[in-house]
Scaffold this motif. Structure first.
Motif, short mmCIF file in Angstrom:
data_model
loop_
_atom_site.label_atom_id
_atom_site.label_comp_id
_atom_site.label_asym_id
_atom_site.label_seq_id
_atom_site.Cartn_x
_atom_site.Cartn_y
_atom_site.Cartn_z
N LEU A 285 0.58 -0.77 0.12
CA LEU A 285 -0.07 0.11 0.07
C LEU A 285 1.11 1.08 -0.29
O LEU A 285 2.32 1.89 1.16
CB LEU A 285 -0.86 0.19 1.29
N PHE A 286 0.92 1.88 -1.36
CA PHE A 286 1.38 3.36 -1.21
C PHE A 286 0.67 4.48 -1.32
O PHE A 286 -0.21 4.35 -2.13
CB PHE A 286 2.70 3.29 -2.89
N PRO A 287 0.81 5.73 -0.37
CA PRO A 287 0.27 7.51 -0.90
C PRO A 287 0.04 7.33 -2.25
O PRO A 287 -0.26 8.13 -3.05
CB PRO A 287 0.82 7.67 0.09
N ASP A 288 1.53 6.87 -2.78
CA ASP A 288 1.55 8.45 -3.94
C ASP A 288 3.02 7.00 -5.18
O ASP A 288 3.62 7.09 -4.24
CB ASP A 288 2.73 9.20 -3.90
N VAL A 289 1.73 5.87 -5.73
CA VAL A 289 2.96 5.06 -6.18
C VAL A 289 3.84 5.66 -7.08
O VAL A 289 4.83 5.06 -7.95
CB VAL A 289 2.14 4.26 -7.30
N SER A 290 3.57 7.27 -7.73
CA SER A 290 4.55 7.76 -8.43
C SER A 290 5.91 8.36 -8.21
O SER A 290 6.62 8.85 -8.90
CB SER A 290 3.36 8.31 -9.48
N SER A 291 5.65 8.86 -6.72
CA SER A 291 6.93 9.68 -6.70
C SER A 291 8.24 8.41 -6.22
O SER A 291 7.96 7.05 -6.94
CB SER A 291 6.55 9.74 -5.22
N MET A 292 9.38 9.19 -6.39
CA MET A 292 10.48 8.58 -6.58
C MET A 292 10.77 7.88 -5.53
O MET A 292 11.17 6.66 -4.53
CB MET A 292 11.74 9.82 -6.64
N PHE A 293 9.87 8.24 -3.78
CA PHE A 293 10.41 7.58 -2.98
C PHE A 293 9.26 6.46 -2.56
O PHE A 293 10.48 5.33 -2.59
CB PHE A 293 10.01 8.62 -1.61
N SER A 294 8.60 6.46 -3.42
CA SER A 294 7.49 5.36 -3.05
C SER A 294 8.67 3.91 -4.64
O SER A 294 8.24 2.83 -3.95
CB SER A 294 6.41 5.43 -3.62
N SER A 295 9.27 4.51 -5.92
CA SER A 295 9.97 3.45 -6.46
C SER A 295 10.66 3.02 -5.72
O SER A 295 11.38 1.94 -6.45
CB SER A 295 10.09 3.99 -8.02
N ASP A 296 12.08 3.15 -4.87
CA ASP A 296 13.08 3.13 -5.06
C ASP A 296 12.70 1.85 -3.62
O ASP A 296 13.67 0.98 -3.64
CB ASP A 296 13.82 4.30 -3.91
N ILE A 297 11.03 2.21 -2.68
CA ILE A 297 11.57 1.45 -2.06
C ILE A 297 10.79 -0.28 -2.95
O ILE A 297 10.73 -0.84 -2.09
CB ILE A 297 9.79 1.68 -1.02
N LEU A 298 10.48 0.06 -3.65
CA LEU A 298 9.45 -1.06 -4.08
C LEU A 298 9.88 -1.93 -4.74
O LEU A 298 10.09 -2.89 -4.67
CB LEU A 298 8.15 -0.76 -5.05
N LYS A 299 11.63 -1.28 -5.35
CA LYS A 299 12.28 -1.80 -6.25
C LYS A 299 12.70 -3.30 -4.91
O LYS A 299 13.35 -4.05 -5.24
CB LYS A 299 13.47 -1.34 -6.85
N GLY A 300 13.05 -2.26 -3.86
CA GLY A 300 13.88 -3.15 -2.51
C GLY A 300 12.88 -4.56 -2.66
O GLY A 300 13.07 -5.56 -1.63
N ILE A 301 11.48 -4.06 -2.59
CA ILE A 301 9.78 -5.22 -2.10
C ILE A 301 10.78 -5.76 -3.18
O ILE A 301 10.70 -7.24 -2.80
CB ILE A 301 8.75 -4.27 -2.05
N GLU A 302 10.17 -5.87 -4.44
CA GLU A 302 10.36 -6.66 -5.41
C GLU A 302 11.58 -7.88 -5.10
O GLU A 302 11.39 -8.77 -5.87
CB GLU A 302 10.09 -5.99 -6.96
N GLU A 303 12.47 -7.44 -5.35
CA GLU A 303 13.93 -8.45 -5.53
C GLU A 303 13.62 -8.75 -3.55
O GLU A 303 14.09 -10.26 -4.60
CB GLU A 303 15.06 -7.05 -5.43
#
Length: 335
Positions: free
Chosen positions: A66-84
């Protein structure tokens, strides 16, 4: 040859439609029939999708994020770590954009429940009583990322925001600055807004500098757009300011743009430090000095803790991750 749904139906002596209803958790069959179909799935090794796997091992191999804003650079960096980590452990992720809306958050929690996700990573927002009730009913492990809750016993992974802000302002003071302004996020934001302001104030106090309200402006968010014009407003309140701490990199870059419009040279006439160490901080001209929180590593650690809880069924300890200053070209020693 790979078994098909037709093979399952034949082995269980039921129709294809019955197998389909069972796989999709629909009605219209007895418990005995369901058991026979699941046994046929096991025997044949038939695994068409996550639903079928979940019937057998009670897992869907899916995590909800759950992200408040999926388009932000903040969220994308976190998501990359989660997905790995998720990919390495054979899990997929379902990403939900809540837009900081209570209605959308509630809806997405219900969707994740219907999809029978194995666990949830909840990022950057406050856990309310309503959210927690839904999570309790789902009965799946949850890890908070870049947020925390004093009220509810949920493990979290985050930077100490107050300490990190303190470090950023102390860095400016060590560079000789005494008249330091701050462009803050929303003060009512108890996760990142208020703690960063408190860190700013504490750094001033411990270095013998009196806090002045004229040196603080508060925005409605941490984004570039919410920082528009805030530097000019800050300098109108106090023109003696020689350095600015911005509560996010996007706010910092917005301030740099505002400085350019005002004919103020960064860093010769005004020093600026940001917070996050997003890619935008490297791309800015000049490159932005910033307080780095390890977003990619936080994503990885959050996913690892969630999967540990899934495997062991035991609680995990919360983690405060380290922060550090990344020196680039927007802070100059004040002489």
């Amino acid at each position: 040859m790979t078994p098909t749904i037709k093979d399952v139906a034949k082995k269980a002596n039921v129709s294809i439609a019955t197998v389909s209803r069972i796989l999709n958790n629909q009605q219209g069959y007895s418990l005995k029939t369901k058991e026979r179909v699941i046994e046929a799935i096991k025997d044949l090794g038939y695994q068409p999708n996550a639903i079928a796997r979940g019937l057998i091992n009670k897992r869907t191999q899916t995590l909800g994020i759950l992200f408040p804003d999926v388009s932000s650079m903040f969220s994308s960096d976190i998501l990359k770590g989660i997905e790995e980590i998720a990919h390495t452990k054979g899990h997929s992720v379902v990403v939900c954009h809540t837009d900081s809306s209570k209605k959308r958050m509630t809806k997405y929690l219900q969707v994740l429940n219907e999809k029978r996700v194995d666990g949830i990573i909840f990022t950057s927002e406050v856990i309310t009583e309503d959210y927690y009730k839904i999570i309790e009913e789902m009965d799946v492990p949850v890890v908070l990322l870049a947020t925390q809750s004093y009220r509810f016993p949920l493990p979290y992974v985050k930077v100490d925001d107050k300490h990190a802000a303190y470090s950023a302002v102390s860095y400016l003071i060590e560079k000789g600055h005494r008249n330091i302004g701050m462009i803050s996020g929303p003060i009512e934001d108890e996760i990142a807004g208020r703690p960063r302001v408190e860190g700013y104030k504490q750094a001033l106090e411990e270095h013998g500098i009196t806090f002045d309200e004229k040196k603080l402006v508060i925005t409605s968010g941490f984004y570039y757009e919410t920082g528009t014009g805030m530097l000019s407003r800050l300098l109108k309140q106090d023109e003696s300011i020689t350095a600015v701490f911005a509560a996010s990199d996007e706010l910092a870059v917005s301030a740099m743009s505002n400085a350019f419009e005002m004919g103020i040279h960064v860093p010769n006439e005004l020093s600026i430090i940001g917070y996050d160490n997003l890619k935008i901080s490297q791309m800015a001209i000049p490159p932005l000095t910033t307080l780095a929180q390890p977003l990619y590593e936080m994503g990885k650690l959050g996913a690892e803790l969630l999967l540990d809880m899934l495997e062991t069924g035991k609680a995990v300890e919360s983690r405060i991750v380290p922060h550090h200053i990344v020196e680039r070209k927007t802070v100059k020693a004040y002489e």
